[in-house]
Design a protein around this motif. Sequence first.
Motif, mmCIF file in Angstrom:
data_model
loop_
_atom_site.group_PDB
_atom_site.id
_atom_site.type_symbol
_atom_site.label_atom_id
_atom_site.label_comp_id
_atom_site.label_asym_id
_atom_site.label_seq_id
_atom_site.Cartn_x
_atom_site.Cartn_y
_atom_site.Cartn_z
ATOM 1 N N UNK A 136 -5.622 1.907 5.696
ATOM 2 C CA UNK A 136 -4.401 1.612 4.944
ATOM 3 C C UNK A 136 -3.159 2.063 5.690
ATOM 4 N N UNK A 137 -3.299 3.079 6.516
ATOM 5 C CA UNK A 137 -2.162 3.574 7.286
ATOM 6 C C UNK A 137 -2.631 4.127 8.620
ATOM 7 N N UNK A 138 -1.752 4.049 9.591
ATOM 8 C CA UNK A 138 -2.054 4.535 10.941
ATOM 9 C C UNK A 138 -0.764 5.004 11.586
ATOM 10 N N UNK A 139 -0.838 6.149 12.249
ATOM 11 C CA UNK A 139 0.337 6.701 12.913
ATOM 12 C C UNK A 139 0.104 6.739 14.415
ATOM 13 N N UNK A 140 1.088 6.266 15.158
ATOM 14 C CA UNK A 140 1.031 6.289 16.619
ATOM 15 C C UNK A 140 2.059 7.303 17.098
ATOM 16 N N UNK A 141 1.558 8.402 17.697
ATOM 17 C CA UNK A 141 2.426 9.474 18.171
ATOM 18 C C UNK A 141 1.995 9.884 19.569
ATOM 19 N N UNK A 142 2.916 9.778 20.508
ATOM 20 C CA UNK A 142 2.628 10.153 21.903
ATOM 21 C C UNK A 142 1.359 9.477 22.407
ATOM 22 N N UNK A 143 1.230 8.180 22.126
ATOM 23 C CA UNK A 143 0.094 7.358 22.557
ATOM 24 C C UNK A 143 -1.224 7.767 21.913
ATOM 25 N N UNK A 163 0.842 -1.192 0.000
ATOM 26 C CA UNK A 163 0.000 0.000 0.000
ATOM 27 C C UNK A 163 0.878 1.244 0.000
ATOM 28 N N UNK A 164 0.796 2.039 -1.052
ATOM 29 C CA UNK A 164 1.522 3.307 -1.163
ATOM 30 C C UNK A 164 3.027 3.146 -0.935
ATOM 31 N N UNK A 165 3.612 2.132 -1.549
ATOM 32 C CA UNK A 165 5.028 1.854 -1.339
ATOM 33 C C UNK A 165 5.911 3.026 -1.767
ATOM 34 N N UNK A 166 5.566 3.692 -2.877
ATOM 35 C CA UNK A 166 6.387 4.802 -3.370
ATOM 36 C C UNK A 166 6.325 5.986 -2.404
ATOM 37 N N UNK A 167 5.126 6.257 -1.878
ATOM 38 C CA UNK A 167 4.981 7.350 -0.921
ATOM 39 C C UNK A 167 5.752 7.053 0.356
ATOM 40 N N UNK A 168 5.705 5.814 0.806
ATOM 41 C CA UNK A 168 6.445 5.413 2.002
ATOM 42 C C UNK A 168 7.940 5.615 1.785
ATOM 43 N N UNK A 169 8.423 5.284 0.582
ATOM 44 C CA UNK A 169 9.846 5.439 0.269
ATOM 45 C C UNK A 169 10.254 6.909 0.315
ATOM 46 N N UNK A 170 9.393 7.796 -0.215
ATOM 47 C CA UNK A 170 9.699 9.227 -0.206
ATOM 48 C C UNK A 170 9.727 9.760 1.221
ATOM 49 N N UNK A 171 8.728 9.385 2.022
ATOM 50 C CA UNK A 171 8.685 9.853 3.403
ATOM 51 C C UNK A 171 9.875 9.326 4.196
ATOM 52 N N UNK A 172 10.273 8.081 3.929
ATOM 53 C CA UNK A 172 11.432 7.526 4.606
ATOM 54 C C UNK A 172 12.708 8.274 4.246
#
Length: 250
Positions: free
Chosen positions: A174-181, A146-155
């Motif tokens: 498709x994506x989830x971010x865990x930040x400060x709980x 899922x969104x491999x190219x976007x993940x590569x750019x962000x990385x």
Amino acid sequence: MFLLSGLSDKSKVPWLIYFQLSLVYFGALTNKAIELDWWSGQFMHNWLSNALENPLYINVSKLMPDLLLAKLTSYTAMLSELLIGIFLIIPKLRFSAIAIILVFHTMLFTFTGESFGFFMEDILIILIAFLNWSKEQIIFKYKPKSMEKLIAIMGFLDWDNRIWYKKDASINNNLELIKDDKSITGYSAIIQVLLNSPGFFYALLFIQLGIRALFNGIPKYLAMILFLWTFLLFLSPLVFSKSRLRKQAI
């Protein structure tokens, strides 16, 4: 700015920077408020009509009573600077100040075509201090393939390895971010990743400098307009959503 950053305790809110920026806007407001030409609209009229020969202002002002557009523009500028100066020193309203700064300067450049030297780039750099930088590693989960190219750019933009990219087929989105709980999903998660990636801000800075170096006149103006409004629209879910404001505890 660098001196105040050095004097600030990195474990606490950099209030010295907020206070200095607040003084900048209060100072700009004071300079305008003591001039009668700002209250009468004469200064704005002379600047936009005679000095800049701004076609948008000239044509629109002809449809309105004498100096009315100039007065509205002058009062809007002074009110914006007043609100920014106040909001910057009130923690709960500080993120609102950021929103007003971005909208105010983007609209000012759109209307006048003036960037006041490198002030637009300076604002971009200063706003980095207002971000809620996470003290813990951020986890970014995404479904495989899922969104491999976007993940590569962000990385690539994550120069300090602040974000851990983890494939997880069990997540609902498709994506989830865990930040400060806290869990953030969808487009807002992508915004958070980029805002916590140093390379993203360098990319924005180099884009602005590139526009200045490659274009002149109307092409430069149109390119800057496209860049600024794209950046503003990119941040709009974060800037204008009350739920996001609660998560950004500055």
